[in-house]
Structures are given as C-alpha cells and as structure tokens.
Design a protein around this motif. Structure first.
Motif, PDB file in Angstrom:
ATOM      1  N   ASN A 161       0.801  -1.225   0.000  1.00  0.00           N
ATOM      2  CA  ASN A 161       0.000   0.000   0.000  1.00  0.00           C
ATOM      3  C   ASN A 161       0.835   1.277   0.000  1.00  0.00           C
ATOM      4  N   VAL A 162       2.167   1.146  -0.075  1.00  0.00           N
ATOM      5  CA  VAL A 162       3.027   2.321  -0.202  1.00  0.00           C
ATOM      6  C   VAL A 162       2.783   2.912  -1.593  1.00  0.00           C
ATOM      7  N   ASP A 163       2.482   4.206  -1.649  1.00  0.00           N
ATOM      8  CA  ASP A 163       2.087   4.847  -2.908  1.00  0.00           C
ATOM      9  C   ASP A 163       3.172   4.827  -3.983  1.00  0.00           C
ATOM     10  N   SER A 164       4.374   5.205  -3.622  1.00  0.00           N
ATOM     11  CA  SER A 164       5.461   5.322  -4.587  1.00  0.00           C
ATOM     12  C   SER A 164       6.027   3.952  -4.942  1.00  0.00           C
ATOM     13  N   PRO A 165       6.050   3.619  -6.245  1.00  0.00           N
ATOM     14  CA  PRO A 165       6.642   2.333  -6.650  1.00  0.00           C
ATOM     15  C   PRO A 165       8.112   2.208  -6.228  1.00  0.00           C
ATOM     16  N   LYS A 166       8.871   3.293  -6.288  1.00  0.00           N
ATOM     17  CA  LYS A 166      10.292   3.254  -5.892  1.00  0.00           C
ATOM     18  C   LYS A 166      10.426   3.029  -4.384  1.00  0.00           C
ATOM     19  N   LYS A 167       9.608   3.702  -3.594  1.00  0.00           N
ATOM     20  CA  LYS A 167       9.652   3.490  -2.132  1.00  0.00           C
ATOM     21  C   LYS A 167       9.209   2.064  -1.798  1.00  0.00           C
ATOM     22  N   ARG A 168       8.241   1.544  -2.529  1.00  0.00           N
ATOM     23  CA  ARG A 168       7.793   0.169  -2.322  1.00  0.00           C
ATOM     24  C   ARG A 168       8.936  -0.798  -2.613  1.00  0.00           C
ATOM     25  N   GLU A 169       9.641  -0.578  -3.721  1.00  0.00           N
ATOM     26  CA  GLU A 169      10.790  -1.418  -4.084  1.00  0.00           C
ATOM     27  C   GLU A 169      11.871  -1.331  -3.005  1.00  0.00           C
ATOM     28  N   ASP A 170      12.152  -0.116  -2.528  1.00  0.00           N
ATOM     29  CA  ASP A 170      13.149   0.054  -1.468  1.00  0.00           C
ATOM     30  C   ASP A 170      12.692  -0.613  -0.169  1.00  0.00           C
ATOM     31  N   ALA A 171      11.394  -0.560   0.121  1.00  0.00           N
ATOM     32  CA  ALA A 171      10.873  -1.208   1.332  1.00  0.00           C
ATOM     33  C   ALA A 171      11.118  -2.712   1.271  1.00  0.00           C
ATOM     34  N   ILE A 183      16.736   8.516   4.926  1.00  0.00           N
ATOM     35  CA  ILE A 183      17.350   8.385   3.606  1.00  0.00           C
ATOM     36  C   ILE A 183      16.275   8.616   2.543  1.00  0.00           C
ATOM     37  N   ASN A 184      16.718   9.014   1.349  1.00  0.00           N
ATOM     38  CA  ASN A 184      15.782   9.160   0.240  1.00  0.00           C
ATOM     39  C   ASN A 184      15.531   7.821  -0.435  1.00  0.00           C
ATOM     40  N   LYS A 185      16.630   7.072  -0.624  1.00  0.00           N
ATOM     41  CA  LYS A 185      16.509   5.772  -1.294  1.00  0.00           C
ATOM     42  C   LYS A 185      17.693   4.893  -0.914  1.00  0.00           C
ATOM     43  N   VAL A 186      17.510   3.588  -1.059  1.00  0.00           N
ATOM     44  CA  VAL A 186      18.545   2.620  -0.692  1.00  0.00           C
ATOM     45  C   VAL A 186      19.809   2.825  -1.530  1.00  0.00           C
ATOM     46  N   ASP A 187      19.652   3.238  -2.782  1.00  0.00           N
ATOM     47  CA  ASP A 187      20.816   3.445  -3.644  1.00  0.00           C
ATOM     48  C   ASP A 187      21.757   4.537  -3.124  1.00  0.00           C
ATOM     49  N   ASP A 188      21.282   5.390  -2.200  1.00  0.00           N
ATOM     50  CA  ASP A 188      22.103   6.478  -1.657  1.00  0.00           C
ATOM     51  C   ASP A 188      23.038   6.030  -0.537  1.00  0.00           C
ATOM     52  N   ILE A 189      22.859   4.798  -0.057  1.00  0.00           N
ATOM     53  CA  ILE A 189      23.609   4.370   1.135  1.00  0.00           C
ATOM     54  C   ILE A 189      24.489   3.160   0.852  1.00  0.00           C
ATOM     55  N   ASP A 190      25.408   2.921   1.757  1.00  0.00           N
ATOM     56  CA  ASP A 190      26.264   1.745   1.709  1.00  0.00           C
ATOM     57  C   ASP A 190      25.561   0.639   2.504  1.00  0.00           C
ATOM     58  N   VAL A 191      25.102  -0.399   1.822  1.00  0.00           N
ATOM     59  CA  VAL A 191      24.336  -1.474   2.459  1.00  0.00           C
ATOM     60  C   VAL A 191      25.166  -2.212   3.511  1.00  0.00           C
ATOM     61  N   ASP A 192      26.469  -2.342   3.301  1.00  0.00           N
ATOM     62  CA  ASP A 192      27.317  -2.989   4.307  1.00  0.00           C
ATOM     63  C   ASP A 192      27.344  -2.179   5.603  1.00  0.00           C
ATOM     64  N   VAL A 193      27.374  -0.860   5.481  1.00  0.00           N
ATOM     65  CA  VAL A 193      27.335  -0.006   6.670  1.00  0.00           C
ATOM     66  C   VAL A 193      25.952  -0.113   7.323  1.00  0.00           C
ATOM     67  N   LEU A 194      24.895  -0.209   6.511  1.00  0.00           N
ATOM     68  CA  LEU A 194      23.555  -0.421   7.064  1.00  0.00           C
ATOM     69  C   LEU A 194      23.529  -1.681   7.918  1.00  0.00           C
ATOM     70  N   LYS A 195      24.102  -2.757   7.420  1.00  0.00           N
ATOM     71  CA  LYS A 195      24.150  -4.008   8.183  1.00  0.00           C
ATOM     72  C   LYS A 195      24.944  -3.830   9.478  1.00  0.00           C
ATOM     73  N   ALA A 252       7.884  11.388   2.538  1.00  0.00           N
ATOM     74  CA  ALA A 252       9.016  12.266   2.243  1.00  0.00           C
ATOM     75  C   ALA A 252      10.328  11.494   2.163  1.00  0.00           C
ATOM     76  N   LYS A 253      10.621  10.719   3.184  1.00  0.00           N
ATOM     77  CA  LYS A 253      11.882   9.974   3.250  1.00  0.00           C
ATOM     78  C   LYS A 253      11.626   8.621   3.904  1.00  0.00           C
ATOM     79  N   ILE A 254      12.597   7.754   3.808  1.00  0.00           N
ATOM     80  CA  ILE A 254      12.533   6.471   4.512  1.00  0.00           C
ATOM     81  C   ILE A 254      13.193   6.678   5.875  1.00  0.00           C
ATOM     82  N   SER A 255      12.473   6.333   6.926  1.00  0.00           N
ATOM     83  CA  SER A 255      13.007   6.438   8.278  1.00  0.00           C
ATOM     84  C   SER A 255      13.604   5.105   8.686  1.00  0.00           C
ATOM     85  N   LEU A 256      14.817   5.145   9.206  1.00  0.00           N
ATOM     86  CA  LEU A 256      15.485   3.960   9.741  1.00  0.00           C
ATOM     87  C   LEU A 256      15.622   4.151  11.243  1.00  0.00           C
TER      88      LEU A 256
END
Length: 141
Positions: free
Chosen positions: A19-29, A111-123, A79-83
């Motif tokens: 139900n997330v409106d934005s297809p890109k935010k849904r993909e990132d979710a 963050i705006n999108k997952v592509d903006d971050i380092d996934v290894d640092v996220l882990k 607006a943004k993805i909250s972590l």
C-alpha cells in the motif's frame, strides 16, 4: 498515564508495503525488508500503523515511563525512509560517517533511497544497534 502509540501488532507487513504509494519506495521497502530480516534473524512485525520492526526490548526510564520497542526497524514514509536504530552512543555516529547520503534526528536516520547508502554499513548499524540494546536493556525476542 501515558499510553504508548507505537506497539507491536498483527498487521500484515507485506500488505503495508503493497500500500506504499510510490513504486520506488515500495521497491526500497522490499530491499530493506530483506536486509533487516537477513541481518537480524528476526521476523518483521508491524509496530503501530507504519513502522516495520525487528525484535523487541523493554525499556524503563527514571521518570517511571516504560514500554517495549523494536530493536531496529524502518518506515517507508512519503518524504523519506526512516530507519530506526539505538541512539546515544559514539559508535553509531562513527558508522554514519561512512553511511552515505542521509540526515538524522534523535533516534531516526532518514534516507531518500537505498541506492544512496552503503548497504554494508547499514548491516553494521543494524548489528551494532542490536548489540548496544542487548547490553543495556532486556531483549524480549
């Protein structure tokens, strides 16, 4: 007495993401769901109407306020993805230096999108947050 609004519930995580409106935010979710699930080993649960959380811990403050919260989590907001990570320690700040494009609040990292971050640092942030909370609070699951 204060009633905590953000409680673990049985709402469906996949239905929420769908139900997330934005297809890109849904993909990132979905990307974040995979990363958090794999990294934590916990099953995703809804916390309140819009936070996807992993694990839980019990906290209590000197003021007498206490409750349960997710160890870590995220929310694909408009607006943004909250972590959500544990706040208040130096290691988190050091990790954020190499995280990529983000802003911070007291406990949230935005963050705006997952592509903006380092996934290894996220882990690393996820693991560090869980370790920090396990050392300082009663982890429930």
């Amino acid at each position: 007495m204060y009633e905590l609004k953000t409680k673990e519930n049985n709402n469906d995580v996949i239905e929420f993401i769908e139900n997330v409106d934005s297809p890109k935010k849904r993909e990132d979710a979905y990307k974040l769901l995979d990363i958090f699930t794999e990294t934590t080993g916990y099953k995703a649960k809804m916390w309140g109407p819009s936070i996807i959380g992993f694990g839980s811990y019990h906290y209590s403050y000197d003021s007498g306020h206490e409750g349960d919260a997710a160890l870590v989590g995220f929310s694909p907001r408009k607006a943004k993805i909250s972590l959500y990570f544990a706040a208040g320690d130096q290691k988190r700040e050091e990790l954020l230096n190499d995280f990529g494009k983000h802003t911070t609040g007291k406990a949230c990292v935005y963050i705006n999108k997952v592509d903006d971050i380092d996934v290894d640092v996220l882990k690393d942030l996820i693991n560090h947050s869980i370790d920090f909370l396990k050392q300082n609070y009663e982890v429930r699951n």
